[in-house]
Enzyme design. Structure first.
Site, PDB file in Angstrom:
ATOM      1  N   VAL A  12      42.694  44.757  32.745  1.00 46.33           N
ATOM      2  CA  VAL A  12      41.454  45.516  33.028  1.00 46.33           C
ATOM      3  C   VAL A  12      41.299  46.629  31.793  1.00 46.33           C
ATOM      4  O   VAL A  12      40.308  46.794  31.319  1.00 46.33           O
ATOM      5  CB  VAL A  12      40.996  45.828  34.214  1.00 46.33           C
ATOM      6  CG1 VAL A  12      39.443  46.267  34.384  1.00 46.33           C
ATOM      7  CG2 VAL A  12      41.101  44.599  34.952  1.00 46.33           C
ATOM      8  N   GLY A 183      45.507  35.792  33.718  1.00 43.07           N
ATOM      9  CA  GLY A 183      45.233  37.303  34.053  1.00 43.07           C
ATOM     10  C   GLY A 183      44.164  37.153  35.533  1.00 43.07           C
ATOM     11  O   GLY A 183      43.817  38.318  35.591  1.00 43.07           O
ATOM     12  N   GLU A 186      46.634  38.878  41.338  1.00 46.38           N
ATOM     13  CA  GLU A 186      46.880  40.212  41.765  1.00 46.38           C
ATOM     14  C   GLU A 186      48.368  40.330  41.277  1.00 46.38           C
ATOM     15  O   GLU A 186      49.290  39.052  41.077  1.00 46.38           O
ATOM     16  CB  GLU A 186      46.945  40.734  42.850  1.00 46.38           C
ATOM     17  CG  GLU A 186      45.479  40.302  43.544  1.00 46.38           C
ATOM     18  CD  GLU A 186      44.678  41.511  42.985  1.00 46.38           C
ATOM     19  OE1 GLU A 186      44.700  42.904  42.809  1.00 46.38           O
ATOM     20  OE2 GLU A 186      43.681  41.123  42.124  1.00 46.38           O
ATOM     21  N   LYS A 201      37.505  43.008  49.832  1.00 45.63           N
ATOM     22  CA  LYS A 201      36.237  43.170  49.186  1.00 45.63           C
ATOM     23  C   LYS A 201      34.944  42.781  50.136  1.00 45.63           C
ATOM     24  O   LYS A 201      34.012  43.303  50.077  1.00 45.63           O
ATOM     25  CB  LYS A 201      36.103  41.726  48.189  1.00 45.63           C
ATOM     26  CG  LYS A 201      37.020  42.243  47.035  1.00 45.63           C
ATOM     27  CD  LYS A 201      37.253  40.750  46.133  1.00 45.63           C
ATOM     28  CE  LYS A 201      37.984  41.249  44.907  1.00 45.63           C
ATOM     29  NZ  LYS A 201      38.416  40.023  44.175  1.00 45.63           N
TER      30      LYS A 201
HETATM   31  N1  HSE Z   1      42.787  38.968  41.826  1.00 49.08           N
HETATM   32  C1  HSE Z   1      41.705  38.879  41.836  1.00 49.08           C
HETATM   33  C2  HSE Z   1      40.892  37.495  41.996  1.00 49.08           C
HETATM   34  C3  HSE Z   1      40.925  39.787  40.836  1.00 49.08           C
HETATM   35  O1  HSE Z   1      41.305  36.619  41.731  1.00 49.08           O
HETATM   36  O2  HSE Z   1      39.546  37.640  42.307  1.00 49.08           O
HETATM   37  C4  HSE Z   1      39.438  40.453  41.019  1.00 49.08           C
HETATM   38  O3  HSE Z   1      39.493  41.066  42.114  1.00 49.08           O
END
Ligand code: HSE
Length: 403
Positions: A12, A183, A186, A201
């Site tokens: 990011v 990418g 996590e 979230k």
């Molecule tokens: N690892 C998270 C996903 C990244 O795959 O949604 C974005 O928050």
């Protein structure tokens, strides 16, 4: 001229740098004509081949003590030292923007309070839904509504994996490796596949919707590791798809029911066709009805797009707090599990006759695997479902059906 810093030069962080370089004029126009310029990049690694290697520092104090820097993007992830850095920056009167959902879900209440007290901003648009605008719409555009329900595909990695398993017949492991290479995943992919990322979230969205801090530890969370290709085939036979859903329902008594779990979604629900790394969040308000937010939920440029938008907003609102916050209450805000009923899709080696004796009326699905019964129950509370399932000889799969 607004001088900004980025903490963390991973997927990011490098996207934030690239966008600030590539779209400088556009950003300046949005920031009321003020030029946005990167002054520092904090990272413990060496980037000697970088064209602007002089921007890199390993010392956080370079950023903290530089009065010229007014906005800092924290995209390093993890809780520590991100928490300590963010707190110090806000206390010193700098605005901070972040994609770090773990930090917002854990320390957001305190950090937002500090930002409010210092008349600066703590923005976190990128923490939920990657590039999808969802935090501002929840905070601003939907503010006239009592939010009744949120149901979202909130994790790009798991959605990508489920999609690859369905469309390409890839194994779980191969699809996860692919998501890591792109990418999306996590650092510890267990956070994705075991549902913890989606849980943080939905906790952030539920806190924003209710104005009360929802502790993600109070949200029952189940990932996708038990989902098999046969489950996916059954779902397809039922004109449905399986998705990892973050769910929150807001009662009139102020209590919140929330869960993260794989769910069977009927194809007439737009969430069922959200594939690959895309996220989608369906929000139901008492005035507006259903609103759906859709876009890329992970990846370098989509996530950086939201971070940079926050940087510009923070530049525009320098020394003016936008008052995004939720309160920590002593009272338990979570509703009892029995307040919500789901239908369950269940597979068992028991005969249909025995199934009907235990579950009463249910809808049977044509067999995909020999010698098993597959069926959808009437809506049941979790306790009712568990009690009935304990009477079956075995349970090969049990997956909630989204209503
Ligand atoms: N690892 C998270 C996903 C990244 O795959 O949604 C974005 O928050």
């Amino acid at each position: 001229m607004a001088k900004v810093a980025v903490m963390g030069y991973g997927t990011v962080g490098s996207g934030v740098y690239d966008i600030i370089k590539a779209n400088a004029d556009r950003l300046s126009r949005s920031a009321n004509g003020e030029k946005v310029e990167m002054k520092y990049i904090l990272d413990i690694r060496d980037f000697d081949d970088h064209p602007e290697k002089e921007l890199f520092t390993k010392d956080f104090n370079d950023i903290l003590n530089d009065d010229e820097v007014s906005v800092v993007a924290e995209v390093m992830g993890g809780l520590h030292p991100a928490y300590e850095f963010t707190k110090s920056l806000l206390e010193s009167g700098k605005s901070v923007v972040t994609s770090n959902k773990e930090l917002v879900a854990t320390y957001g209440t305190e950090l937002l309070e500090i930002a409010r007290g210092k008349n600066v901003n703590y923005f976190f648009e990128a923490s939920v839904g990657g590039g999808i605008p969802i935090i501002r719409p929840m905070h601003q555009c939907l503010t006239a509504n009592n939010i009744l329900k949120i149901a979202g595909i909130l994790n790009g990695t798991t959605n990508y994996i489920l999609d690859k398993m369905i469309t390409k017949g890839e194994t779980f492991e191969a699809a996860l490796k692919d998501a890591q290479d792109k990418g999306f995943a996590e650092r510890n992919p267990a956070a994705d596949v075991e549902g913890h990322d989606a849980c943080r979230k939905i906790a952030i969205l539920a806190s924003l919707a209710s104005g009360k801090m929802v502790d993600y530890n109070d949200i029952e969370t189940e990932g996708i590791t038990n989902i098999t290709l046969n489950d996916v085939k059954y779902a397809a036979a039922m004109d449905s798809a399986i998705k990892l859903i973050g769910y929150a329902q807001f009662g009139e008594d102020g209590k919140i029911y929330s869960i993260v779990s794989p769910m069977i979604i009927k194809n007439d629900n737009p969430l069922s066709s959200v594939d690959g790394v895309f996220n989608a969040i369906m929000v139901t308000g008492d005035c507006v009805g259903d609103v759906m937010f859709y876009g890329k939920g992970a990846g370098k440029l989509p996530t950086a797009s939201a971070v940079v938008a926050d940087i510009v907003d923070a530049v525009k609102h320098n020394e003016r707090s936008k008052k995004i916050f939720w309160e920590k209450t002593e009272k338990n805000v979570m509703a009892d599990k029995s307040s919500k009923k789901f239908s369950y899709f269940i597979r068992t080696s028991d005969l249909a006759e025995n199934v009907m004796k235990i579950f009463g009326k249910c809808e049977f699905v044509d067999n995909i695997v020999d010698n098993e019964s597959a069926f959808v129950t009437q809506p049941l509370t979790q306790a009712e479902a568990e009690e009935k399932m304990s009477k079956l000889t075995d349970v090969v799969a049990n997956i909630r059906v989204l209503d």
